[in-house]
Enzyme design. Structure first.
Site, PDB file in Angstrom:
ATOM      1  N   PHE A   1       0.950  -1.337  -0.154  1.00 10.23           N
ATOM      2  CA  PHE A   1       0.052   0.044  -0.038  1.00 10.23           C
ATOM      3  C   PHE A   1       0.898   1.162  -0.033  1.00 10.23           C
ATOM      4  O   PHE A   1       1.618   1.484   1.049  1.00 10.23           O
ATOM      5  CB  PHE A   1      -0.842  -0.078   1.083  1.00 10.23           C
ATOM      6  CG  PHE A   1      -2.003   1.040   1.649  1.00 10.23           C
ATOM      7  CD1 PHE A   1      -3.045   1.214   0.529  1.00 10.23           C
ATOM      8  CD2 PHE A   1      -1.694   2.113   2.203  1.00 10.23           C
ATOM      9  CE1 PHE A   1      -3.827   2.062   0.686  1.00 10.23           C
ATOM     10  CE2 PHE A   1      -2.507   3.075   2.420  1.00 10.23           C
ATOM     11  CZ  PHE A   1      -3.721   3.105   1.486  1.00 10.23           C
TER      12      PHE A   1
ATOM     13  N   THR B   1       3.062   6.891   1.588  1.00 11.19           N
ATOM     14  CA  THR B   1       4.065   7.703   1.856  1.00 11.19           C
ATOM     15  C   THR B   1       4.879   8.175   0.578  1.00 11.19           C
ATOM     16  O   THR B   1       5.196   7.205  -0.236  1.00 11.19           O
ATOM     17  CB  THR B   1       5.047   7.142   2.791  1.00 11.19           C
ATOM     18  OG1 THR B   1       4.231   6.920   3.889  1.00 11.19           O
ATOM     19  CG2 THR B   1       6.064   8.224   3.313  1.00 11.19           C
ATOM     20  N   GLU B   2       5.287   9.445   0.468  1.00 11.73           N
ATOM     21  CA  GLU B   2       6.204   9.968  -0.557  1.00 11.73           C
ATOM     22  C   GLU B   2       7.593  10.494   0.054  1.00 11.73           C
ATOM     23  O   GLU B   2       7.493  10.850   1.109  1.00 11.73           O
ATOM     24  CB  GLU B   2       5.426  10.963  -1.703  1.00 11.73           C
ATOM     25  CG  GLU B   2       4.039  10.230  -2.228  1.00 11.73           C
ATOM     26  CD  GLU B   2       3.520  11.011  -3.332  1.00 11.73           C
ATOM     27  OE1 GLU B   2       3.857  12.000  -3.578  1.00 11.73           O
ATOM     28  OE2 GLU B   2       2.597  10.697  -3.902  1.00 11.73           O
ATOM     29  N   PRO B   3       8.313  10.708  -0.970  1.00 11.19           N
ATOM     30  CA  PRO B   3       9.639  11.407  -0.312  1.00 11.19           C
ATOM     31  C   PRO B   3       9.367  12.663   0.084  1.00 11.19           C
ATOM     32  O   PRO B   3       9.733  12.901   1.199  1.00 11.19           O
ATOM     33  CB  PRO B   3      10.524  11.409  -1.676  1.00 11.19           C
ATOM     34  CG  PRO B   3      10.032  10.324  -2.414  1.00 11.19           C
ATOM     35  CD  PRO B   3       8.553  10.234  -2.300  1.00 11.19           C
TER      36      PRO B   3
ATOM     37  N   GLN C   1      19.333  -2.703  29.374  1.00  7.98           N
ATOM     38  CA  GLN C   1      19.953  -2.398  30.504  1.00  7.98           C
ATOM     39  C   GLN C   1      19.956  -3.470  31.427  1.00  7.98           C
ATOM     40  O   GLN C   1      21.041  -3.808  32.203  1.00  7.98           O
ATOM     41  CB  GLN C   1      19.214  -1.090  31.322  1.00  7.98           C
ATOM     42  CG  GLN C   1      20.019  -0.482  32.322  1.00  7.98           C
ATOM     43  CD  GLN C   1      21.156   0.271  31.596  1.00  7.98           C
ATOM     44  OE1 GLN C   1      21.189   0.505  30.401  1.00  7.98           O
ATOM     45  NE2 GLN C   1      22.157   0.892  32.605  1.00  7.98           N
TER      46      GLN C   1
ATOM     47  N   GLY D   1      26.064  -5.729  29.506  1.00  9.14           N
ATOM     48  CA  GLY D   1      26.725  -5.825  28.118  1.00  9.14           C
ATOM     49  C   GLY D   1      26.170  -6.805  27.210  1.00  9.14           C
ATOM     50  O   GLY D   1      26.361  -6.835  25.759  1.00  9.14           O
TER      51      GLY D   1
ATOM     52  N   GLU E   1       2.742   4.000  10.027  1.00  9.39           N
ATOM     53  CA  GLU E   1       1.427   3.898  10.446  1.00  9.39           C
ATOM     54  C   GLU E   1       0.866   5.191  11.054  1.00  9.39           C
ATOM     55  O   GLU E   1      -0.134   5.110  11.800  1.00  9.39           O
ATOM     56  CB  GLU E   1       0.699   2.753  10.556  1.00  9.39           C
ATOM     57  CG  GLU E   1       1.117   1.499   9.782  1.00  9.39           C
ATOM     58  CD  GLU E   1       0.160   0.562   9.436  1.00  9.39           C
ATOM     59  OE1 GLU E   1      -1.047   0.996   9.652  1.00  9.39           O
ATOM     60  OE2 GLU E   1       0.442  -0.561   8.864  1.00  9.39           O
TER      61      GLU E   1
HETATM   62  C1  LIG Z   1      10.275   0.529   7.608  1.00  8.64           C
HETATM   63  C2  LIG Z   1       9.018   1.416   7.193  1.00  8.64           C
HETATM   64  C3  LIG Z   1       8.171   0.865   6.415  1.00  8.64           C
HETATM   65  C4  LIG Z   1       6.695   1.692   6.147  1.00  8.64           C
HETATM   66  N1  LIG Z   1       5.866   1.008   5.282  1.00  8.64           N
HETATM   67  C5  LIG Z   1       5.027   1.984   4.594  1.00  8.64           C
HETATM   68  C6  LIG Z   1       3.858   1.395   4.007  1.00  8.64           C
HETATM   69  O1  LIG Z   1       3.759   0.247   3.768  1.00  8.64           O
HETATM   70  N2  LIG Z   1       3.119   2.188   3.278  1.00  8.64           N
HETATM   71  C7  LIG Z   1       3.382   3.517   3.484  1.00  8.64           C
HETATM   72  O2  LIG Z   1       2.408   4.350   2.767  1.00  8.64           O
HETATM   73  N3  LIG Z   1       3.998   4.133   4.225  1.00  8.64           N
HETATM   74  C8  LIG Z   1       5.136   3.334   4.964  1.00  8.64           C
HETATM   75  N4  LIG Z   1       5.944   3.861   5.673  1.00  8.64           N
HETATM   76  C9  LIG Z   1       6.017   5.231   5.960  1.00  8.64           C
HETATM   77  C10 LIG Z   1       5.873   5.776   7.241  1.00  8.64           C
HETATM   78  O3  LIG Z   1       4.191   5.570   7.417  1.00  8.64           O
HETATM   79  C11 LIG Z   1       6.254   7.476   7.587  1.00  8.64           C
HETATM   80  O4  LIG Z   1       7.537   7.373   7.593  1.00  8.64           O
HETATM   81  C12 LIG Z   1       5.381   8.088   8.731  1.00  8.64           C
HETATM   82  O5  LIG Z   1       4.232   8.371   8.349  1.00  8.64           O
HETATM   83  C13 LIG Z   1       5.961   9.347   8.800  1.00  8.64           C
HETATM   84  O6  LIG Z   1       6.111  10.071   7.343  1.00  8.64           O
HETATM   85  P1  LIG Z   1       7.739  10.989   7.242  1.00  8.64           P
HETATM   86  O7  LIG Z   1       8.789   9.860   7.281  1.00  8.64           O
HETATM   87  O8  LIG Z   1       7.603  11.441   6.002  1.00  8.64           O
HETATM   88  O9  LIG Z   1       7.997  11.985   8.273  1.00  8.64           O
HETATM   89  P2  LIG Z   1       7.449  13.292   8.434  1.00  8.64           P
HETATM   90  O10 LIG Z   1       6.261  13.681   7.957  1.00  8.64           O
HETATM   91  O11 LIG Z   1       8.489  14.189   7.468  1.00  8.64           O
HETATM   92  O12 LIG Z   1       7.709  13.702   9.740  1.00  8.64           O
HETATM   93  C14 LIG Z   1       8.992  14.053  10.530  1.00  8.64           C
HETATM   94  C15 LIG Z   1       8.784  14.422  11.924  1.00  8.64           C
HETATM   95  O13 LIG Z   1       7.973  15.565  11.949  1.00  8.64           O
HETATM   96  C16 LIG Z   1       6.825  15.303  12.740  1.00  8.64           C
HETATM   97  N5  LIG Z   1       5.697  15.997  12.368  1.00  8.64           N
HETATM   98  C17 LIG Z   1       5.217  16.422  11.051  1.00  8.64           C
HETATM   99  N6  LIG Z   1       4.133  17.000  10.986  1.00  8.64           N
HETATM  100  C18 LIG Z   1       3.829  17.493  12.483  1.00  8.64           C
HETATM  101  C19 LIG Z   1       3.007  18.193  12.970  1.00  8.64           C
HETATM  102  N7  LIG Z   1       1.968  18.900  12.328  1.00  8.64           N
HETATM  103  N8  LIG Z   1       2.853  18.331  14.240  1.00  8.64           N
HETATM  104  C20 LIG Z   1       3.966  17.870  15.267  1.00  8.64           C
HETATM  105  N9  LIG Z   1       4.820  16.934  14.548  1.00  8.64           N
HETATM  106  C21 LIG Z   1       4.783  16.980  13.095  1.00  8.64           C
HETATM  107  C22 LIG Z   1       6.718  13.762  12.592  1.00  8.64           C
HETATM  108  O14 LIG Z   1       5.661  13.414  13.841  1.00  8.64           O
HETATM  109  C23 LIG Z   1       8.082  13.376  12.721  1.00  8.64           C
HETATM  110  O15 LIG Z   1       8.528  13.142  14.035  1.00  8.64           O
HETATM  111  C24 LIG Z   1       7.099   3.136   6.352  1.00  8.64           C
HETATM  112  C25 LIG Z   1       8.095   3.496   6.868  1.00  8.64           C
HETATM  113  C26 LIG Z   1       9.193   2.991   7.327  1.00  8.64           C
HETATM  114  C27 LIG Z   1      10.387   3.367   7.797  1.00  8.64           C
END
Ligand SMILES: Cc1cc2nc3c(=O)[nH]c(=O)nc-3n(C[C@H](O)[C@H](O)[C@H](O)COP(=O)(O)OP(=O)(O)OC[C@H]3O[C@@H](n4cnc5c(N)ncnc54)[C@H](O)[C@@H]3O)c2cc1C
Length: 396
Positions: free
Chosen positions: A127, A130-132, A350, A354, A377
């Protein structure tokens, strides 16, 4: 109210036995090799784990569940997560993000084409939300899909997509901008992209801190064409669909976190009884036994919030509870259980001293696997935003 039924506990025993026999002996090596065990997915399918919330007609066992199907899924994820988190997330994402959207929003043709193999463990689906440049703010999606001559053409990229590049991945459902609404907001729709579609590239696997056994890739779409009929659900409903999909996923992640915290409690308790320092077991020191007591509290609370949310979800499926109740309970459960799990791995490490830092012991793997629970999620901050909205707090 949250006492699990005898059937649920019998089912737990079956999954526990499976995890001990089929997963535990291999996980350390798989983790070191970053190996995705495709064969194991098939055996999980044989056990019926992918079909718990799926009707019989697609090979599932929903009708036999007596109304507690989602709770059963959470039990399976908890038990697998107790042994290895990557295997737990493979099931959680396989059902919650792969099967669930197709089952809930798919046309009869889409269901018939994809579900039987997904339920049998012969295939996996991903699914892609998420995008870059769009994670927490998933509505900022830049991937575009345009419709012409009966075909969608997609351009864009997705990041961190679980189960998207295994040998058996059959399809990835992605969200894309398909236009603008009357108010000028982006219209987001969900479109299914079968593996191997020209213009759809699965990038190299990520080099991750943890979840080494789980499959995660970036995806790119360059003039990627699929038939118009690959739209999943209604055009423009993609945003609403994925928010609902994530509610269920968050409860499943809570079950995964509960499995981890339970494991940390068991490992730390056993070690504190046998490891000696200053001529006595380390557990005689309150500096060691108090944090372990805290782990027991975390397990109890995690169990309650997780299975209450799962029960609400089952009740909502039966029409007795609202979606809003599930949404709030899911956010509360995910926030509490995942933050507890991260703390639990720190405490257990902890206690192990070690040895806790050595890959020879499972604690180190759980320590590496824990952090993602607070991110995937929906981050902890996003859960707090959801809870705040339910409390009627003013929104930015
Ligand atoms: C191993 C792995 C598996 C994954 N699998 C999936 C998948 O199957 N499908 C999918 O679609 N996605 C997937 N993801 C993506 C994941 O859901 C996102 O990484 C996550 O939702 C956070 O988005 P981001 O990485 O862009 O962080 P960002 O949105 O850039 O957030 C960076 C930080 O800023 C904080 N932040 C952002 N906006 C606010 C706000 N308004 N108020 C307070 N804090 C804020 C966030 O909480 C976070 O701490 C996966 C990620 C990983 C690492």
């Amino acid at each position: 109210m949250f006492e699990l039924s005898t059937d649920h506990e019998d089912f737990r025993a079956v999954v526990r036995e499976f995890a001990a026999a089929e997963v535990e002996p291999h996980v350390a090596a798989w983790d070191r090799a970053h190996h995705f065990p495709t064969d194991l997915v098939g055996r999980m399918g044989d056990l019926g784990l992918f079909g718990l919330v799926v009707p019989d007609e697609f090979g599932g066992s929903l009708e036999a569940s007596d109304g507690g199907a989602f709770t059963s899924l959470c039990i399976a994820i908890e038990e697998l997560g107790y042994v290895d988190q990557s295997i737990g997330i493979t099931l959680s994402a396989g059902v919650g993000l792969g099967i669930n959207p197709i089952l809930t929003y798919g046309s009869p043709g889409q269901k018939a084409r994809f579900l039987p193999d997904l339920v049998a463990g012969r295939a996996l689906a991903g699914f892609g939300l998420t995008e870059p440049d769009a994670g927490s703010d998933a509505g900022a999606s830049r991937t575009r899909a345009t419709l012409a001559d009966g075909q969608w053409t997609l351009d864009g990229a997705k990041a961190f997509i679980t189960n998207s590049g295994t040998d058996i991945t059959s399809v990835v459902t992605v969200t894309a901008r398909t236009g603008e609404t009357a108010t000028g907001a982006p219209e987001i729709s969900a479109i299914m992209i079968p593996t191997g579609t020209p213009g759809f590239t699965v990038e190299a696997p990520y080099d991750k801190l943890g979840w080494h056994i789980s499959d995660t890739h970036g995806l790119t779409f360059a003039q990627c064409r699929v038939p118009e009929t690959n739209l999943l659900g209604e055009r423009g409903a993609g945003f609403k669909q994925f928010l609902k999909t994530l509610d269920d996923g968050r409860i499943a992640i809570s079950a995964l976190a509960l499995g981890m915290t339970r494991r940390m409690l068991d490992e730390a308790t056993a070690y504190a009884k046998t490891r000696t320092a200053f001529g006595k077991p380390i557990g005689v020191n309150q500096g060691v036994s108090f944090p372990i007591a805290d782990l027991a509290v975390m397990v109890e609370n995690s169990r309650l919030v997780t299975y209450r949310a799962a029960w609400l979800k089952d009740e909502q499926e039966a029409g007795r509870r609202s979606v809003a109740e599930v949404k709030k309970a899911a956010a509360i459960a995910k926030l509490y259980t995942t933050e507890s799990a991260v703390t639990a791995t720190r405490i257990a490490t902890q206690v192990f001293g070690g040895n806790g830092f050595m890959e020879e012991y499972p604690i180190a793997r759980f320590y590496r696997d824990a952090k993602i629970l607070e991110i995937g999620e929906g981050t902890s901050e996003v859960q707090r935003m959801v809870i705040g909205r339910h409390l009627g707090l003013p929104q930015a």
